[in-house]
Write a protein that holds these residues in place. Structure first.
Motif, mmCIF file in Angstrom:
data_model
loop_
_atom_site.group_PDB
_atom_site.id
_atom_site.type_symbol
_atom_site.label_atom_id
_atom_site.label_comp_id
_atom_site.label_asym_id
_atom_site.label_seq_id
_atom_site.Cartn_x
_atom_site.Cartn_y
_atom_site.Cartn_z
ATOM 1 N N MET A 1 -32.961 -30.735 -1.360
ATOM 2 C CA MET A 1 -32.540 -30.256 -0.674
ATOM 3 C C MET A 1 -33.161 -29.951 0.679
ATOM 4 S SD MET A 1 -32.415 -25.995 -2.004
ATOM 5 C CE MET A 1 -33.992 -26.546 -3.209
ATOM 6 N N SER A 2 -33.271 -29.217 1.474
ATOM 7 C CA SER A 2 -34.162 -28.894 2.665
ATOM 8 C C SER A 2 -34.899 -27.741 2.181
ATOM 9 C CB SER A 2 -33.547 -28.875 4.223
ATOM 10 O OG SER A 2 -33.552 -28.843 5.238
ATOM 11 N N THR A 3 -36.667 -27.647 2.964
ATOM 12 C CA THR A 3 -37.071 -26.429 2.809
ATOM 13 C C THR A 3 -36.972 -26.021 3.902
ATOM 14 O OG1 THR A 3 -38.853 -28.064 2.825
ATOM 15 C CG2 THR A 3 -38.291 -27.541 0.903
ATOM 16 N N HIS A 4 -35.881 -26.529 5.362
ATOM 17 C CA HIS A 4 -36.315 -25.169 5.962
ATOM 18 C C HIS A 4 -34.787 -24.262 6.173
ATOM 19 C CE1 HIS A 4 -39.439 -27.633 7.987
ATOM 20 N NE2 HIS A 4 -39.627 -28.846 7.372
ATOM 21 N N GLY A 5 -34.786 -23.545 6.744
ATOM 22 C CA GLY A 5 -33.615 -22.572 7.701
ATOM 23 C C GLY A 5 -33.665 -21.609 6.437
ATOM 24 N N TRP A 6 -34.753 -21.759 5.937
ATOM 25 C CA TRP A 6 -34.591 -20.156 4.734
ATOM 26 C C TRP A 6 -34.838 -18.732 5.540
ATOM 27 C CZ3 TRP A 6 -33.950 -19.954 -0.523
ATOM 28 C CH2 TRP A 6 -34.218 -21.158 -0.987
ATOM 29 N N ARG A 7 -33.649 -18.181 5.137
ATOM 30 C CA ARG A 7 -34.062 -17.185 5.626
ATOM 31 C C ARG A 7 -33.540 -15.581 5.467
ATOM 32 N NH1 ARG A 7 -28.315 -15.466 7.564
ATOM 33 N NH2 ARG A 7 -27.129 -17.636 6.244
ATOM 34 N N THR A 33 -39.023 -14.079 -1.830
ATOM 35 C CA THR A 33 -40.308 -14.234 -0.427
ATOM 36 C C THR A 33 -41.449 -14.618 -1.467
ATOM 37 O OG1 THR A 33 -39.851 -12.820 -0.038
ATOM 38 C CG2 THR A 33 -38.518 -13.785 1.240
ATOM 39 N N LYS A 34 -41.717 -13.382 -2.277
ATOM 40 C CA LYS A 34 -42.638 -13.065 -3.152
ATOM 41 C C LYS A 34 -43.392 -13.692 -3.467
ATOM 42 C CE LYS A 34 -41.010 -9.749 -5.824
ATOM 43 N NZ LYS A 34 -39.673 -9.504 -5.063
ATOM 44 N N GLU A 35 -42.593 -15.058 -3.922
ATOM 45 C CA GLU A 35 -43.459 -16.355 -4.617
ATOM 46 C C GLU A 35 -43.516 -17.948 -4.252
ATOM 47 O OE1 GLU A 35 -43.010 -16.761 -8.684
ATOM 48 O OE2 GLU A 35 -42.497 -14.592 -8.327
ATOM 49 N N HIS A 36 -43.769 -17.066 -2.438
ATOM 50 C CA HIS A 36 -44.302 -18.390 -1.788
ATOM 51 C C HIS A 36 -43.986 -19.119 -2.071
ATOM 52 C CE1 HIS A 36 -46.567 -14.560 -0.506
ATOM 53 N NE2 HIS A 36 -47.315 -14.804 -1.688
ATOM 54 N N GLY A 37 -42.777 -19.812 -1.966
ATOM 55 C CA GLY A 37 -41.892 -20.817 -2.468
ATOM 56 C C GLY A 37 -42.515 -20.985 -3.801
ATOM 57 N N GLU A 38 -42.888 -21.427 -4.440
ATOM 58 C CA GLU A 38 -43.307 -21.849 -5.744
ATOM 59 C C GLU A 38 -42.468 -21.165 -7.104
ATOM 60 O OE1 GLU A 38 -45.538 -24.511 -5.895
ATOM 61 O OE2 GLU A 38 -46.352 -23.782 -3.464
ATOM 62 N N GLY A 39 -41.560 -20.279 -6.933
ATOM 63 C CA GLY A 39 -40.825 -19.421 -7.677
ATOM 64 C C GLY A 39 -39.476 -20.260 -8.342
ATOM 65 N N ALA A 40 -38.953 -19.960 -9.074
ATOM 66 C CA ALA A 40 -37.264 -20.348 -9.341
ATOM 67 C C ALA A 40 -36.836 -20.139 -7.997
ATOM 68 C CB ALA A 40 -36.769 -19.358 -9.990
ATOM 69 N N VAL A 41 -35.553 -20.668 -8.078
ATOM 70 C CA VAL A 41 -34.507 -21.180 -6.693
ATOM 71 C C VAL A 41 -33.258 -21.573 -7.561
ATOM 72 C CG1 VAL A 41 -34.170 -22.705 -4.673
ATOM 73 C CG2 VAL A 41 -35.814 -22.988 -4.926
#
Length: 113
Positions: A1-7, A33-41
């Motif tokens: 999964m790409s990490t670019h393009g989150w909005r 966003t509060k998880e700074h990319g470290e939380g669940a997806v």
């Protein structure tokens, strides 16, 4: 999964505390966003995403088959839990309201797609 393009929704006040969405690999992903990319997806395929958008727009109970949205307490906060993994995201009421306003404005795809 790409990490670019989150909005996020344009209705989010600061972009740092909100529902974040990524469309990639033929699916849609949600994170906090509060998880700074470290939380669940959380992952929703096309039909589940369309159903989810409709449920969010109508403020209707979850029936999309991928995630359940529940209200936590009297403050309007929401928990979004993925069925397959059990992963949960927690959003304050203001975060969820901004996301819902974005859904209603068509920012995350047309309802009924």
């Amino acid at each position: 999964m790409s990490t670019h393009g989150w909005r996020t929704s344009s209705f989010s006040s600061n972009g740092a505390s909100c529902v974040e969405v990524l469309e990639a690999d033929g699916a849609t992903y949600l994170r906090d966003t509060k998880e700074h990319g470290e939380g669940a997806v959380l992952h929703l395929d096309g039909p589940a995403w369309s159903a989810f958008l409709d449920e969010v727009a109508r403020d209707a109970p979850s029936a999309n088959g991928a995630v359940d949205v529940t209200t936590r307490g009297d403050d309007g906060a929401r928990a979004v839990q993925e069925h397959s993994s059990g992963a949960v995201l927690h959003f304050r009421d203001d975060e969820w309201v901004a996301f819902r306003r974005g859904v209603l404005a068509g920012e995350f795809g047309a309802l009924g797609d």
